[in-house]
Design a protein around this motif. Structure first.
Motif, PDB file in Angstrom:
ATOM      1  N   THR A 193     -33.437  48.159  14.153  1.00  0.00           N
ATOM      2  CA  THR A 193     -34.117  47.598  12.984  1.00  0.00           C
ATOM      3  C   THR A 193     -34.168  48.688  11.920  1.00  0.00           C
ATOM      4  O   THR A 193     -34.318  49.877  12.242  1.00  0.00           O
ATOM      5  CB  THR A 193     -35.553  47.159  13.310  1.00  0.00           C
ATOM      6  N   LEU A 226     -30.739  45.902   7.021  1.00  0.00           N
ATOM      7  CA  LEU A 226     -29.326  45.975   6.713  1.00  0.00           C
ATOM      8  C   LEU A 226     -28.568  44.962   7.535  1.00  0.00           C
ATOM      9  O   LEU A 226     -29.044  44.481   8.577  1.00  0.00           O
ATOM     10  CB  LEU A 226     -28.778  47.386   7.012  1.00  0.00           C
ATOM     11  N   SER A 227     -27.343  44.713   7.109  1.00  0.00           N
ATOM     12  CA  SER A 227     -26.501  43.778   7.852  1.00  0.00           C
ATOM     13  C   SER A 227     -26.089  44.418   9.178  1.00  0.00           C
ATOM     14  O   SER A 227     -26.174  45.634   9.375  1.00  0.00           O
ATOM     15  CB  SER A 227     -25.268  43.412   7.027  1.00  0.00           C
ATOM     16  N   VAL A 228     -25.642  43.560  10.091  1.00  0.00           N
ATOM     17  CA  VAL A 228     -25.216  44.051  11.413  1.00  0.00           C
ATOM     18  C   VAL A 228     -24.071  45.043  11.270  1.00  0.00           C
ATOM     19  O   VAL A 228     -24.007  46.065  11.964  1.00  0.00           O
ATOM     20  CB  VAL A 228     -24.806  42.858  12.310  1.00  0.00           C
ATOM     21  N   ALA A 229     -23.136  44.771  10.367  1.00  0.00           N
ATOM     22  CA  ALA A 229     -21.974  45.648  10.199  1.00  0.00           C
ATOM     23  C   ALA A 229     -22.406  47.043   9.751  1.00  0.00           C
ATOM     24  O   ALA A 229     -21.897  48.068  10.244  1.00  0.00           O
ATOM     25  CB  ALA A 229     -21.006  45.041   9.189  1.00  0.00           C
ATOM     26  N   ARG A 230     -23.368  47.094   8.784  1.00  0.00           N
ATOM     27  CA  ARG A 230     -23.804  48.400   8.305  1.00  0.00           C
ATOM     28  C   ARG A 230     -24.590  49.156   9.380  1.00  0.00           C
ATOM     29  O   ARG A 230     -24.448  50.370   9.554  1.00  0.00           O
ATOM     30  CB  ARG A 230     -24.646  48.230   7.039  1.00  0.00           C
ATOM     31  N   ARG A 231     -25.467  48.448  10.106  1.00  0.00           N
ATOM     32  CA  ARG A 231     -26.213  49.118  11.174  1.00  0.00           C
ATOM     33  C   ARG A 231     -25.285  49.613  12.274  1.00  0.00           C
ATOM     34  O   ARG A 231     -25.469  50.692  12.832  1.00  0.00           O
ATOM     35  CB  ARG A 231     -27.249  48.151  11.748  1.00  0.00           C
ATOM     36  N   THR A 232     -24.281  48.840  12.573  1.00  0.00           N
ATOM     37  CA  THR A 232     -23.314  49.259  13.604  1.00  0.00           C
ATOM     38  C   THR A 232     -22.540  50.497  13.158  1.00  0.00           C
ATOM     39  O   THR A 232     -22.300  51.422  13.945  1.00  0.00           O
ATOM     40  CB  THR A 232     -22.339  48.117  13.909  1.00  0.00           C
TER      41      THR A 232
END
Length: 713
Positions: A29, A34-40
């Motif tokens: 979190t 943020l989007s999943v792509a950015r967090r990944t």
């Protein structure tokens, strides 16, 4: 190729998984969201940085192996001594230079390492510049040092070119037994006996005393000449001192001749032995031999000063007068400031030993006492013998820092005691006689008289005898030795020793024991310790004409600590009177070295001075001889037998110098002459590589940049 770690790779894997979990947990979190792509992406950057750090912490080692085929190395060892040229004048024999060129041509194209030797071994890149001028041959050391020098190389064989004449070092055949590769022994020279009359050996003392006859034994060898008479002469300083004739044996054999010379002048005596030159000899170089003898001055100048006439004074005078090597000067006080025989000598320091019998006494002038104290402090050895006339207070005042034992509590009474050697005396040089090991002899000798005064021995002094009253050994010192500055000192704290010289016949052995101890005592006092601040001496007493003359030096300060930064200058005086100044270079720890290069034959003297911060530290002088040595000419035929032994014991083969073309075929038959495969191992310590550190910093920097870009807290 493989990768290894300092710890278990499973532990590394577990840590990496934890790093992955930590990266996921960090970005599960975010604020703002943020989007999943950015967090990944951000979690992956942190995971990669942490994983790389963990990888480097486990010290990864990358190892690779490769095999290399190596050609064997051929070692060439060439004898460059003078004896190699013996065959140059013989018809049908290769000269030494021709043999060397043939060896060079027949080993071209191979991977080789070239060494030359005489007394020493040296590596060389080419055989073109080899000259046969060596004055001795040390074949054993040359073989050993060459093997050590090629220890890390794929050595296949050694080719040794020599005449087999070795006159220094150990037996080379023994070295060949332990050799790790075969030796192809190429023998040069003629192994047949050649007509020659030569000096094989000179034997004499290295040291002699002035005024003595010194024997010189000469061993001659005749090869090939008929029985006849030859002359042998011994000369020193260019003057003949002995000459004789001897009949040499028929055909082949040796004869020993004894010559003598009188060593009259102290210093270095250069001796030369010459024998008749016969027509048809292989060489005349071995008809002359030189050597040197160090002649020491054994005469001693002794000054005996007594406070009053006494039987002990007479006893010491008789003993010293009976010694032909002692020049004795006696001064006995006849009154205040007066002496029988005249005043004290002006040059007290010129004496080799000072003997004080009861001195200083009650009539002694304090100025005379201080004069003798100063001489002892300057290095004059001293022996003090107690007497009734001794002035204990003047002795305590003037001599407290000189003698190894001084009065502590002065008493006027005297007592009879026996002489009791201590256990230390049994191991001391002064008591080195067979009979003195029997402690009972001292109890059988007449008693001595000593003062009841108590004596204090100085630190470092040796108590060699104490007093005995009846069966009780007291702690009172009776015979003490020690050192004072640069000289030795001894005290006899009793009088009556003269009685030991006049004993009944049944005590003759006991009296003889004391005579030996007294003689040893005087010799011990004569032998001063070498505490010179400047010491310069040649590396040897006799140099060859083609041998560099080297001098070694040592410089010390007043505390005898080594002095490294002194300026040491040596002035060399040649036989013709010319002088050559040379500075000595420091080697560290107070040591210095000077090289005069090669000098003509003759006797040389030198003087040396050392300066430090502009002050003169001291000086020294000496001498040496440059003479022609004929050791290489004592054997005129090549030793093919030795060369065969060297080859056989090493597993090699014997050849003559005209068979060098066969070296190739000999090498091909040797098991050691094969291509070898060597495995090369390369290791890369990845944790020490800069690119990995840069990558970690780059990953963390990119993560930080995008966190700021996305506005994360």
């Amino acid at each position: 190729m493989h990768l290894s770690f300092s710890s278990s790779p499973w532990l590394l894997l577990a840590c990496v998984l934890l790093a992955g979990a930590f990266g996921w947990w960090t970005y599960r979190t975010t604020t703002p969201a943020l989007s999943v792509a950015r967090r990944t992406s951000l979690g992956s950057l942190r995971f990669l940085a942490l994983a790389l750090v963990l990888f480097l912490l486990f010290e990864p080692l990358f190892t690779s192996e490769s095999s290399v085929v190596e050609e064997p190395v051929l070692g060439l060892l060439v004898d460059r001594s003078q004896s190699m040229t013996f065959a140059d004048s013989l018809d049908g024999h290769l000269s030494a230079s021709d043999a060397l060129r043939a060896l060079d041509a027949d080993t071209q194209g191979r991977q080789r390492r070239v060494f030359v030797f005489d007394e020493q071994i040296a590596a060389t890149d080419s055989l073109d510049a080899v000259s046969f001028e060596g004055r001795a041959s040390n074949l054993a050391d040359a073989l050993q040092e060459m093997e050590d020098a090629l220890d890390g190389e794929p050595l296949g064989a050694i080719v040794l070119l020599s005449d087999g004449i070795h006159n220094a070092g150990a037996n080379p055949a023994r070295v060949a037994e332990r050799y790790r590769v075969p030796i192809i022994a190429v023998a040069h020279g003629d192994s047949t006996i050649r007509r020659d009359l030569r000096i094989v050996q000179l034997v004499t003392n290295e040291l002699a005393y002035a005024g003595t006859e010194v024997p010189v034994r000469v061993r001659l060898r005749n090869d090939g000449f008929s029985e006849q008479t030859v002359e042998i002469s011994l000369s020193t300083g260019g003057a003949s001192v002995d000459r004789t004739s001897v009949r040499i044996p028929e055909g082949s054999g040796e004869v020993v001749v004894d010559l003598r010379f009188r060593a009259d002048t102290p210093g270095l005596a250069r001796l030369q032995v010459d024998i008749t030159r016969l027509d048809g000899e292989a060489t005349w170089r071995n008809n002359t031999e030189s050597m040197a003898v160090q002649v020491l001055d054994q005469r001693k100048q002794v000054l005996l000063v007594a406070s009053a006439p006494s039987p002990d004074v007479s006893a010491w005078t008789q003993v010293l007068d009976a010694d032909p090597d002692v020049d004795l000067v006696v001064r006995v006080q006849s009154g205040p400031g007066r002496y029988f025989g005249g005043a004290l000598p002006d040059t007290v320091n010129a004496f080799d030993l000072l003997i004080l019998v009861g001195f200083p006494g009650t009539a002694t002038d304090p100025v005379d006492s201080r004069t003798l104290v100063d001489a002892v402090q300057d290095g004059l050895p001293v022996l003090f013998a107690l007497d009734h006339a001794t002035d204990f207070r003047m002795l305590q005042r003037d001599w407290a820092n000189i003698l190894p034992a001084v009065p502590e509590t002065i008493r006027s009474t005297w007592q009879q005691v026996a002489f009791a050697p201590t256990p230390l005396a049994l191991s001391h040089a002064i008591f080195e006689t067979g009979s003195t090991r029997d402690a009972g002899i001292w109890q059988r000798l007449p008693p001595l008289r000593t003062s009841a005064t108590t004596w204090a021995t100085r630190p470092g002094a040796d108590l060699l005898a104490s007093s005995r009253i009846r069966s009780v050994v007291l702690e009172d010192p009776l015979f003490v030795t020690g050192r004072t500055g640069r000289a030795r000192a001894a005290v006899l704290l009793a009088h009556g020793f003269w009685r030991w010289k006049n004993v009944p016949e049944d005590l003759a052995d006991e009296a003889s024991a004391w005579s030996e101890v007294r003689s040893n005592l005087l010799q011990w006092l004569y032998t001063a310790d070498d505490q010179r601040l400047v010491r310069v001496e040649p590396s040897r007493m006799v140099f060859s004409e083609d041998e560099p003359v080297q001098l070694r030096g040592e410089v010390y300060d007043e505390t005898l600590a080594p002095l490294d930064d002194a300026r040491v200058t040596v002035r060399l005086r040649a036989p013709d009177g010319t002088e050559l100044p040379v500075g000595m270079r420091p080697l560290g720890n107070g040591r210095y070295e000077g090289d005069f290069g090669v000098l003509p034959a003759g006797s040389y003297t030198y003087s040396a001075e050392a300066e430090f911060n502009g002050a003169l530290m001291g000086s020294d002088e000496g001498e040496f001889v440059v003479g022609d040595r004929s050791i290489e000419f004592r054997q005129t035929r090549a030793d093919h037998t030795l060369m065969r032994q060297v080859a056989a014991r090493s597993g090699g083969q014997f050849l003559t110098s005209d068979q060098t073309a066969s070296i190739g075929s000999v090498l091909s038959e040797l098991a050691s002459w094969q291509l070898s495969e060597r495995v090369q191992t390369a290791q890369i310590r990845l944790w020490q590589r800069i690119p990995f550190l840069i990558l970690v910093v780059l990953l963390l920097t990119v993560e930080w940049f995008f966190r700021k870009r996305f506005g994360l807290v």
